[in-house]
Design a protein around this motif. Sequence first.
Motif, PDB file in Angstrom:
ATOM      1  N   PHE A 140       0.830  -1.199   0.000  1.00 63.05           N
ATOM      2  CA  PHE A 140       0.000   0.000   0.000  1.00 63.05           C
ATOM      3  C   PHE A 140       0.869   1.256   0.000  1.00 63.05           C
ATOM      4  O   PHE A 140       0.662   2.174  -0.798  1.00 63.05           O
ATOM      5  CB  PHE A 140      -0.952   0.001   1.210  1.00 63.05           C
ATOM      6  CG  PHE A 140      -1.753   1.261   1.323  1.00 63.05           C
ATOM      7  CD1 PHE A 140      -2.872   1.462   0.538  1.00 63.05           C
ATOM      8  CD2 PHE A 140      -1.380   2.269   2.224  1.00 63.05           C
ATOM      9  CE1 PHE A 140      -3.613   2.634   0.642  1.00 63.05           C
ATOM     10  CE2 PHE A 140      -2.115   3.433   2.318  1.00 63.05           C
ATOM     11  CZ  PHE A 140      -3.241   3.621   1.532  1.00 63.05           C
ATOM     12  N   LYS A 141       1.889   1.296   0.880  1.00 62.81           N
ATOM     13  CA  LYS A 141       2.780   2.461   0.968  1.00 62.81           C
ATOM     14  C   LYS A 141       3.581   2.645  -0.323  1.00 62.81           C
ATOM     15  O   LYS A 141       3.729   3.761  -0.816  1.00 62.81           O
ATOM     16  CB  LYS A 141       3.723   2.324   2.163  1.00 62.81           C
ATOM     17  CG  LYS A 141       3.057   2.570   3.485  1.00 62.81           C
ATOM     18  CD  LYS A 141       4.052   2.474   4.619  1.00 62.81           C
ATOM     19  CE  LYS A 141       3.351   2.742   5.955  1.00 62.81           C
ATOM     20  NZ  LYS A 141       4.285   2.688   7.080  1.00 62.81           N
ATOM     21  N   ALA A 142       4.087   1.547  -0.867  1.00 62.76           N
ATOM     22  CA  ALA A 142       4.888   1.633  -2.098  1.00 62.76           C
ATOM     23  C   ALA A 142       4.043   2.160  -3.262  1.00 62.76           C
ATOM     24  O   ALA A 142       4.477   3.054  -4.011  1.00 62.76           O
ATOM     25  CB  ALA A 142       5.468   0.269  -2.439  1.00 62.76           C
ATOM     26  N   TYR A 143       2.845   1.616  -3.409  1.00 66.55           N
ATOM     27  CA  TYR A 143       1.982   2.030  -4.513  1.00 66.55           C
ATOM     28  C   TYR A 143       1.498   3.466  -4.357  1.00 66.55           C
ATOM     29  O   TYR A 143       1.463   4.232  -5.337  1.00 66.55           O
ATOM     30  CB  TYR A 143       0.782   1.090  -4.650  1.00 66.55           C
ATOM     31  CG  TYR A 143       1.153  -0.347  -4.966  1.00 66.55           C
ATOM     32  CD1 TYR A 143       2.222  -0.657  -5.795  1.00 66.55           C
ATOM     33  CD2 TYR A 143       0.410  -1.398  -4.444  1.00 66.55           C
ATOM     34  CE1 TYR A 143       2.551  -1.973  -6.081  1.00 66.55           C
ATOM     35  CE2 TYR A 143       0.729  -2.723  -4.730  1.00 66.55           C
ATOM     36  CZ  TYR A 143       1.803  -3.006  -5.548  1.00 66.55           C
ATOM     37  OH  TYR A 143       2.128  -4.295  -5.828  1.00 66.55           O
ATOM     38  N   THR A 144       1.136   3.855  -3.142  1.00 65.12           N
ATOM     39  CA  THR A 144       0.672   5.238  -2.944  1.00 65.12           C
ATOM     40  C   THR A 144       1.813   6.226  -3.129  1.00 65.12           C
ATOM     41  O   THR A 144       1.599   7.330  -3.632  1.00 65.12           O
ATOM     42  CB  THR A 144       0.023   5.427  -1.554  1.00 65.12           C
ATOM     43  OG1 THR A 144       0.925   4.992  -0.532  1.00 65.12           O
ATOM     44  CG2 THR A 144      -1.291   4.692  -1.451  1.00 65.12           C
ATOM     45  N   GLU A 145       3.024   5.839  -2.746  1.00 65.43           N
ATOM     46  CA  GLU A 145       4.185   6.710  -2.957  1.00 65.43           C
ATOM     47  C   GLU A 145       4.419   6.942  -4.448  1.00 65.43           C
ATOM     48  O   GLU A 145       4.645   8.069  -4.890  1.00 65.43           O
ATOM     49  CB  GLU A 145       5.431   6.089  -2.299  1.00 65.43           C
ATOM     50  CG  GLU A 145       6.644   6.982  -2.294  1.00 65.43           C
ATOM     51  CD  GLU A 145       6.430   8.273  -1.505  1.00 65.43           C
ATOM     52  OE1 GLU A 145       6.954   9.313  -1.953  1.00 65.43           O
ATOM     53  OE2 GLU A 145       5.751   8.256  -0.454  1.00 65.43           O
ATOM     54  N   GLU A 146       4.348   5.866  -5.235  1.00 69.67           N
ATOM     55  CA  GLU A 146       4.531   6.002  -6.685  1.00 69.67           C
ATOM     56  C   GLU A 146       3.411   6.849  -7.292  1.00 69.67           C
ATOM     57  O   GLU A 146       3.656   7.682  -8.174  1.00 69.67           O
ATOM     58  CB  GLU A 146       4.579   4.617  -7.351  1.00 69.67           C
ATOM     59  CG  GLU A 146       4.926   4.692  -8.827  1.00 69.67           C
ATOM     60  CD  GLU A 146       5.041   3.332  -9.495  1.00 69.67           C
ATOM     61  OE1 GLU A 146       4.995   3.322 -10.749  1.00 69.67           O
ATOM     62  OE2 GLU A 146       5.168   2.303  -8.808  1.00 69.67           O
ATOM     63  N   LEU A 147       2.202   6.658  -6.795  1.00 64.31           N
ATOM     64  CA  LEU A 147       1.065   7.443  -7.277  1.00 64.31           C
ATOM     65  C   LEU A 147       1.259   8.929  -6.976  1.00 64.31           C
ATOM     66  O   LEU A 147       0.992   9.788  -7.825  1.00 64.31           O
ATOM     67  CB  LEU A 147      -0.229   6.939  -6.640  1.00 64.31           C
ATOM     68  CG  LEU A 147      -1.528   7.562  -7.126  1.00 64.31           C
ATOM     69  CD1 LEU A 147      -1.728   7.336  -8.622  1.00 64.31           C
ATOM     70  CD2 LEU A 147      -2.702   7.003  -6.347  1.00 64.31           C
TER      71      LEU A 147
END
Length: 156
Positions: free
Chosen positions: A140-147
């Motif tokens: 979740f953190k990795a994907y939201t950071e990329e977003l």
Amino acid sequence: MWILNYLLNHEVLLKNIHFVENIESTNRGMGLASLESPKEAFVYYKDGKLFDDPEQAFHDLRLNWKEDFYLELFFQKSYQSLSAFGVLEDNPFEKDEISFDPELEERVDESLNRLALRERKQHLLQLIDSALVDKDEAKFKAYTEELKEIDDKKMI
């Protein structure tokens, strides 16, 4: 057939024979068709003029044997056959229809980049939803950071 036999028996001439398409655009070109082809059995072009006399082509071929000569064959699947054997060449007398426009290329690149980012953003939203369903905090953190990085660039 006798012209082809002549060519086959004179290796010096074969070095200057080029298999191309659209012989009508060449300075010296001959077209030969098989019986089942809708094309004329024999055509000869010299400097844009059409001739139908094989003797004339043969005479020109013998007199100007050091010059390039272009040949187009018309038979079923001739393009595929000549391409498969690696003998079909680009016709040097045909102009490229595509001209290079650096400004257009840049606009296309920008559009493709925006499209790729838009697609990646959609995919990230799906991955974030999956991470929430799976209760996977790291993903979740990795994907939201990329977003966030994509949104910060404001390229979309």
